[in-house]
Structure formats: C-alpha cells, structure tokens
Design a protein around this motif. Structure first.
Motif, PDB file in Angstrom:
ATOM      1  N   ALA A 139       0.832  -1.205   0.000  1.00 26.15           N
ATOM      2  CA  ALA A 139       0.000   0.000   0.000  1.00 26.15           C
ATOM      3  C   ALA A 139       0.867   1.256   0.000  1.00 26.15           C
ATOM      4  O   ALA A 139       0.547   2.253  -0.661  1.00 26.15           O
ATOM      5  CB  ALA A 139      -0.934  -0.006   1.200  1.00 26.15           C
ATOM      6  N   TYR A 140       1.952   1.221   0.754  1.00 26.61           N
ATOM      7  CA  TYR A 140       2.895   2.351   0.806  1.00 26.61           C
ATOM      8  C   TYR A 140       3.413   2.683  -0.595  1.00 26.61           C
ATOM      9  O   TYR A 140       3.492   3.850  -0.986  1.00 26.61           O
ATOM     10  CB  TYR A 140       4.043   1.982   1.738  1.00 26.61           C
ATOM     11  N   LEU A 141       3.754   1.660  -1.361  1.00 22.45           N
ATOM     12  CA  LEU A 141       4.290   1.873  -2.705  1.00 22.45           C
ATOM     13  C   LEU A 141       3.214   2.382  -3.661  1.00 22.45           C
ATOM     14  O   LEU A 141       3.472   3.266  -4.487  1.00 22.45           O
ATOM     15  CB  LEU A 141       4.905   0.571  -3.222  1.00 22.45           C
ATOM     16  N   TYR A 142       2.009   1.843  -3.546  1.00 21.97           N
ATOM     17  CA  TYR A 142       0.925   2.342  -4.403  1.00 21.97           C
ATOM     18  C   TYR A 142       0.544   3.776  -4.042  1.00 21.97           C
ATOM     19  O   TYR A 142       0.135   4.552  -4.905  1.00 21.97           O
ATOM     20  CB  TYR A 142      -0.288   1.413  -4.328  1.00 21.97           C
ATOM     21  N   LEU A 143       0.680   4.132  -2.774  1.00 18.59           N
ATOM     22  CA  LEU A 143       0.396   5.511  -2.364  1.00 18.59           C
ATOM     23  C   LEU A 143       1.339   6.484  -3.073  1.00 18.59           C
ATOM     24  O   LEU A 143       0.920   7.546  -3.535  1.00 18.59           O
ATOM     25  CB  LEU A 143       0.535   5.635  -0.845  1.00 18.59           C
ATOM     26  N   LYS A 144       2.605   6.127  -3.160  1.00 18.95           N
ATOM     27  CA  LYS A 144       3.548   6.988  -3.865  1.00 18.95           C
ATOM     28  C   LYS A 144       3.213   7.053  -5.363  1.00 18.95           C
ATOM     29  O   LYS A 144       3.204   8.133  -5.958  1.00 18.95           O
ATOM     30  CB  LYS A 144       4.978   6.477  -3.685  1.00 18.95           C
ATOM     31  N   LEU A 145       2.911   5.907  -5.954  1.00 19.84           N
ATOM     32  CA  LEU A 145       2.620   5.870  -7.391  1.00 19.84           C
ATOM     33  C   LEU A 145       1.409   6.723  -7.753  1.00 19.84           C
ATOM     34  O   LEU A 145       1.461   7.529  -8.689  1.00 19.84           O
ATOM     35  CB  LEU A 145       2.388   4.425  -7.843  1.00 19.84           C
ATOM     36  N   VAL A 146       0.305   6.552  -7.045  1.00 24.82           N
ATOM     37  CA  VAL A 146      -0.909   7.284  -7.389  1.00 24.82           C
ATOM     38  C   VAL A 146      -0.744   8.773  -7.112  1.00 24.82           C
ATOM     39  O   VAL A 146      -1.305   9.623  -7.826  1.00 24.82           O
ATOM     40  CB  VAL A 146      -2.137   6.696  -6.659  1.00 24.82           C
ATOM     41  N   SER A 147       0.060   9.123  -6.102  1.00 27.32           N
ATOM     42  CA  SER A 147       0.294  10.532  -5.799  1.00 27.32           C
ATOM     43  C   SER A 147       1.107  11.212  -6.895  1.00 27.32           C
ATOM     44  O   SER A 147       0.896  12.387  -7.190  1.00 27.32           O
ATOM     45  CB  SER A 147       1.018  10.673  -4.455  1.00 27.32           C
ATOM     46  N   LEU A 148       2.025  10.471  -7.506  1.00 25.69           N
ATOM     47  CA  LEU A 148       2.898  11.058  -8.523  1.00 25.69           C
ATOM     48  C   LEU A 148       2.313  10.987  -9.929  1.00 25.69           C
ATOM     49  O   LEU A 148       2.403  11.952 -10.691  1.00 25.69           O
ATOM     50  CB  LEU A 148       4.258  10.355  -8.514  1.00 25.69           C
ATOM     51  N   TYR A 149       1.732   9.833 -10.272  1.00 27.30           N
ATOM     52  CA  TYR A 149       1.337   9.597 -11.665  1.00 27.30           C
ATOM     53  C   TYR A 149      -0.174   9.556 -11.885  1.00 27.30           C
ATOM     54  O   TYR A 149      -0.626   9.506 -13.028  1.00 27.30           O
ATOM     55  CB  TYR A 149       1.936   8.273 -12.163  1.00 27.30           C
ATOM     56  N   GLY A 150      -0.953   9.559 -10.815  1.00 26.89           N
ATOM     57  CA  GLY A 150      -2.396   9.453 -10.991  1.00 26.89           C
ATOM     58  C   GLY A 150      -2.789   8.027 -11.340  1.00 26.89           C
ATOM     59  O   GLY A 150      -2.535   7.095 -10.578  1.00 26.89           O
ATOM     60  N   GLU A 151      -3.394   7.827 -12.470  1.00 28.36           N
ATOM     61  CA  GLU A 151      -3.779   6.492 -12.917  1.00 28.36           C
ATOM     62  C   GLU A 151      -2.530   5.646 -13.193  1.00 28.36           C
ATOM     63  O   GLU A 151      -1.634   6.067 -13.923  1.00 28.36           O
ATOM     64  CB  GLU A 151      -4.619   6.591 -14.196  1.00 28.36           C
ATOM     65  N   VAL A 152      -2.473   4.474 -12.575  1.00 22.86           N
ATOM     66  CA  VAL A 152      -1.356   3.552 -12.778  1.00 22.86           C
ATOM     67  C   VAL A 152      -1.902   2.135 -12.860  1.00 22.86           C
ATOM     68  O   VAL A 152      -3.037   1.869 -12.448  1.00 22.86           O
ATOM     69  CB  VAL A 152      -0.326   3.642 -11.624  1.00 22.86           C
ATOM     70  N   PRO A 153      -1.116   1.188 -13.402  1.00 23.22           N
ATOM     71  CA  PRO A 153      -1.562  -0.206 -13.399  1.00 23.22           C
ATOM     72  C   PRO A 153      -1.684  -0.731 -11.967  1.00 23.22           C
ATOM     73  O   PRO A 153      -0.802  -0.494 -11.141  1.00 23.22           O
ATOM     74  CB  PRO A 153      -0.456  -0.936 -14.165  1.00 23.22           C
ATOM     75  N   LEU A 154      -2.758  -1.430 -11.682  1.00 24.42           N
ATOM     76  CA  LEU A 154      -2.965  -2.057 -10.381  1.00 24.42           C
ATOM     77  C   LEU A 154      -2.664  -3.546 -10.538  1.00 24.42           C
ATOM     78  O   LEU A 154      -3.451  -4.297 -11.112  1.00 24.42           O
ATOM     79  CB  LEU A 154      -4.396  -1.838  -9.897  1.00 24.42           C
ATOM     80  N   ILE A 155      -1.512  -3.967 -10.034  1.00 13.79           N
ATOM     81  CA  ILE A 155      -1.048  -5.345 -10.190  1.00 13.79           C
ATOM     82  C   ILE A 155      -0.979  -5.972  -8.809  1.00 13.79           C
ATOM     83  O   ILE A 155      -0.262  -5.494  -7.934  1.00 13.79           O
ATOM     84  CB  ILE A 155       0.338  -5.389 -10.866  1.00 13.79           C
ATOM     85  N   THR A 156      -1.719  -7.046  -8.617  1.00 14.95           N
ATOM     86  CA  THR A 156      -1.787  -7.675  -7.290  1.00 14.95           C
ATOM     87  C   THR A 156      -1.361  -9.137  -7.315  1.00 14.95           C
ATOM     88  O   THR A 156      -1.534  -9.848  -6.330  1.00 14.95           O
ATOM     89  CB  THR A 156      -3.212  -7.568  -6.724  1.00 14.95           C
ATOM     90  N   ASP A 157      -0.789  -9.584  -8.442  1.00 13.58           N
ATOM     91  CA  ASP A 157      -0.332 -10.967  -8.547  1.00 13.58           C
ATOM     92  C   ASP A 157       0.938 -10.983  -9.392  1.00 13.58           C
ATOM     93  O   ASP A 157       1.230 -10.030 -10.123  1.00 13.58           O
ATOM     94  CB  ASP A 157      -1.414 -11.836  -9.195  1.00 13.58           C
TER      95      ASP A 157
END
Length: 524
Positions: A139-157
């Motif tokens: 979650a920490y890493l996705y928080l940085k991604l969405v804050s910087l780039y907005g829409e990003v690929p959501l990969i959970t596997d």
C-alpha cells in the motif's frame, strides 16, 4: 563372479557418470533462490518480507522537499533541478526510477502472497502478521505511485514478462480504494508493538491509512483512521524536538514507521550528502530556502511580517519558533565539528555562499539527521530515517476535521499538542471561529513541524497551490553588508510550474516503449 562384479561396477560408474552429466544440464540458477528450495520455513517467509522492506523510502526522502518552495536542489545540473524548473519530461531519470522501484517492490510483495501459503507454519500467527506487514508495504508503494502519476496499473499478482507489456492504467479512485482496503485488512493482523524494532505495527497501518485518505481528499475516513491511532494510546510526542533526529532518540515513542539502518552493514550517506560543506566536504544536495525560514513565526506566535511581532531583520533568527534552529543550520549555530556555521558571503568559511559550487546556494542547510557521530565516516551512517511520526497523525486529524468543518476542541488539542512539545512551547491556538483561519494554521504547522521529512511535495499538489508558491527565483538568507540588508539569490535559477501539466508526472517513456498501451498524462 569376479567378471560379473567387474562388469557391474563399470556399469554403475557409467550410470553415475550419465546421471552426473544429466544433473549438470539441469542446474538451478545460482543468482536467485528457486521456489523449489525456498518457501519451506517461517524463516523463509520472514526473509521474503524483509526484502520488501528495502523498498521503503531511504535518503531519497530529502529530494521531495528539495523540489518545493521550502527547499532547493543545490546543484543546477541535478535531475531534481530540472523538475524544479519545469524542464523535465518523460525521459527524466527520477521519473523513471520512482516508477520502476515502486513496481519492483510491488512485484516482491506479490511474490510473497503467491507463495507464502505453501509454508506449513508451526505458528500461523507469524504468517498472519507477516501478511499484514507486506500488505502495508505494498500500500505504501501504491500511495507513492498514485500521488505522482495518478492512474497507474494495479497489479496484485505475479505476472509474466509478456503480461507486463499489456497492463493498463486504472482510475486513480480505484487505486485509492485498494490502498484503503489493504490497510484496513492489514491493521487487525498486526500487533500494537513488535518485538523487533522497525517492523510494521497496527499503528503504522492506521497512520498510513490516515495519510492516504487525507491525500485522496476523503476527510471523514482520514479523521477516523487518525483517531484510531490516537486511541491506541501507544504513541506520544518525544519531549525534545531538538533530539528527535539523533541516535539517542531512535525508536522513541513518537515513531510509527521508519527505515532502519546499521553502520557498516546497511548504512546510509545522509551526512555526506546533506551536512554543511565544511563538514567533510558534504555535497549539500538539497538546501532550505528563505520561504521555509520565513515560515517560522516569532516565539510569541506572530508572523515575522506583523509589525507587532518584534522581528528584527538584522537579527532574523532571534526569538523565533525553536523548531527553526532545531531543523536548519542558520548562521551562529554550532556544527558537528564544534565550529560555528557562518554562511554569509565573503565570511571566508567553507560554508560561505559562493565558496564552491557545492556549498549551499541559499546560506541554509538541513540540521535534521546531521549528527556528530557520523563526522568521521560521513558515508557510513546508521541513523534511522523516520517515515511517519505521531505529530503527523495529530496534524492529519486536525486538518481532516477542519476540511469537514467539524470545528471542536479536539482540533485545537491536536494542533496544540504539536505546538507545545516541551522544548518547543509555542503559544496555544484558541480560536475555533474560522475554518479558513484554522486551515492556514494547520498548513503552516505541517510546513514547520515536518520540514524536510518528505511531505511538502505531496502537500502542495493535494492542496493545488503549487502554481502559486513555486514559480520564480530561489532566495536564501538575508544578511547585513555595509549597513545594508541583502538577500542571497540562487544564481541563474528560476522555478516554473505549469498547472495544466505538472500536478502529475509523465508516465516514463521507457515504460511506454515497452508497453504502448500505457496512456500518457495530459500535456506531456
């Protein structure tokens, strides 16, 4: 019989030789751990979890404030300087590095979840706890991604190389939903305290949830998550802000999340990159600006622009909010080597503005994390980097309640706890009558309390005020020369911020070359 035995032995040797040759052709790669060998014991699960921890923010934390109104990239040729000047593009190395590092960490987390249930654990609670830790890290890493780039690929596997070239960006709201869900699920799996320092706790999960929901503008959820942390009664403000970033204060009761370092084993180079130049020729990579220094009020609580504040421009650091001198080296402060910091142009010291191209260009340097213990080996630091502390949680709670216009005593209590730390002792805030006034107060409090802790860059973007505070020249210290006040200006440098483009970073061009299905952000 002898002939039979001889023939059998020869046959056995031929069989063994053939088997050995076959095994040589079927070797396991020696540059990685095979799943056939790993994922057998609880220790394997712990090691895999530890690998994800390495993707937490390290010394790069300083770069975020260094690209805002309160900080400056000291060398104009650095990658971050291009972002400051609005001259970056999709080929910028930092834009690519932040993306790739985050997804490397996410892949490590996804690998953990794919394989961890293979382990026949003697203590299922251990595996459950580790799952909670990895959920928070992802979650920490996705928080940085969405804050910087907005829409990003959501990969959970775990996905194949070919699949990775076909992933699509998903709406930012879906990423925020995922982050909130992950942290909500993780919290019950985690203890309030961990035996091993540095491991993620329930408070870290809830604190990160509060931060994420605040960034997403989901203020009710942010206030509730922050209140859950407060109600744990597990955290308190360290009494000495002045010592908060020292070795002696490591693992104190204010810290919810940090990245742990050990000299000689897993070290950092904070001193070598952030200390004043006179201290073992530090590179002064990112330096504070006049905007930051001026934001600290007088110790009576009045802004320095208030005629009744008592501010003396010829003695600008006198009677100020104590956090100014606790956070920033200003002229007159004692350095780790025992000498006095003097950055006034022409002073003759190695810290004087203009002494070298590495010396601070603003006359200020960061004091947080600069400890005398690292003077002898500036690139071999062991100080832990704080990623979240209780003061942030309190200010998150206050800000969320203010944005909801739920103005009550708990808002003042949260802000005043931060302001009235034992060695800060700023006057309390008492007026609850104005949402606008309280919004200004809590934003200033975040600025001065959390300066150079990696949050300002994201605050400017979520508040949508970057185009107001970023553009223009970079100014530093004001000093007296021949009886006249002069203000330092960073040479040949001007910031820019395009409100129609710069609130999101571009999707890295290298990623789009590999996967043409990744769309680009507007106006990049």
């Amino acid at each position: 019989m002898y002939k039979f035995i001889k023939t059998s032995v020869v046959g056995l040797l031929l069989l063994l030789t053939t088997a050995c040759e076959r095994e040589l052709l079927e070797t396991i790669p020696n540059d990685r751990l095979s799943v056939e060998l790993f994922w057998k014991t609880e220790q394997d699960a712990i090691l895999a979890t530890n690998a994800v921890y390495t993707y937490l923010e390290g010394t790069g934390l300083f770069s975020w404030d260094g690209m805002t109104d309160i900080g400056h990239t000291n060398q104009s040729f650095a990658t971050e300087a291009l972002i400051e000047k609005g001259q970056t593009d999709a080929l910028n190395s930092k834009v690519l590095t932040e993306w790739t590092n985050a997804y490397k960490g996410i892949r490590a987390a996804n690998s953990f979840f794919k394989n961890v249930d293979q382990i026949q654990a003697q203590n299922p609670n251990t595996i459950s706890r580790l799952k909670g830790e990895v959920k928070v890290l992802r979650a920490y890493l996705y928080l940085k991604l969405v804050s910087l780039y907005g829409e990003v690929p959501l990969i959970t596997d775990e996905i194949s190389l070919e699949e990775s070239r076909q992933v699509k960006r998903v709406p930012a709201a879906q990423i925020w939903d995922f982050i909130a869900a992950e942290l909500t699920e993780a919290a019950p799996l985690l203890p309030v305290t961990q035996e091993q320092k540095g491991r993620i706790t329930k408070g870290a999960a809830l604190g990160l949830k509060a931060r994420a929901l605040l960034y997403a503008g989901r203020y009710q959820g942010a206030a509730e998550a922050a209140k859950e942390v407060m109600d744990l009664n597990a955290y308190s403000l360290h009494p000495a802000y002045q010592k908060l970033f020292s070795y002696e204060a490591e693992n104190n009761g204010e810290i919810l999340l940090d990245k742990q370092f050990i000299k000689d084993t897993y070290n950092n180079n904070i001193f070598a990159t952030m200390a004043p130049y006179s201290q073992q020729a530090s590179t002064n990579t990112f330096v504070p600006t006049k905007n930051l220094v001026d934001a600290y009020t007088m110790n009576n609580g009045k802004e320095i622009t208030d005629p009744a504040s008592g501010f003396d421009p010829k003695n600008p650091y006198l009677n100020r909010d104590p956090r100014l001198k606790y956070s920033i080296y200003v002229p007159g402060e004692k350095l780790p080597d025992g000498k006095i910091f003097n950055s006034v142009p022409g002073s003759g010291t190695a810290d004087a503005v203009g002494y070298s191209y590495i010396t601070t260009t603003t006359g200020f340097t960061v004091k947080k994390y600069i400890n005398a213990e690292d003077l002898a080996q500036p690139a071999n630091g062991g100080i832990n980097i704080i990623l979240m502390r209780y003061a942030e949680v309190l200010l998150t709670y206050a800000e969320a309640k203010i944005e909801l216009n739920q103005l009550d005593k708990t808002v003042l209590d949260a802000i005043n706890l931060v302001r009235q730390r034992a060695d800060v002792a700023m006057p309390p805030i008492t007026d609850l009558s104005s949402q606008a006034a309280l919004r200004k107060i809590v934003r200033r409090e975040r600025l001065v309390e959390l300066a150079f802790e990696g949050l300002r860059y994201f605050d400017l973007r979520r508040w949508r005020i970057a185009e107001e505070v970023m553009p223009g020249k970079v100014y530093g210290m004001t000093y007296v020369e021949n009886g006249t006040l002069k203000t330092v200006e960073a040479p040949a440098f001007e910031r820019s911020f395009n409100k129609n483009r710069d609130y999101l970073w571009p999707i890295p061009q290298k990623e789009r070359d590999l996967n043409p299905g990744l769309t680009q952000n507007p106006n990049w």
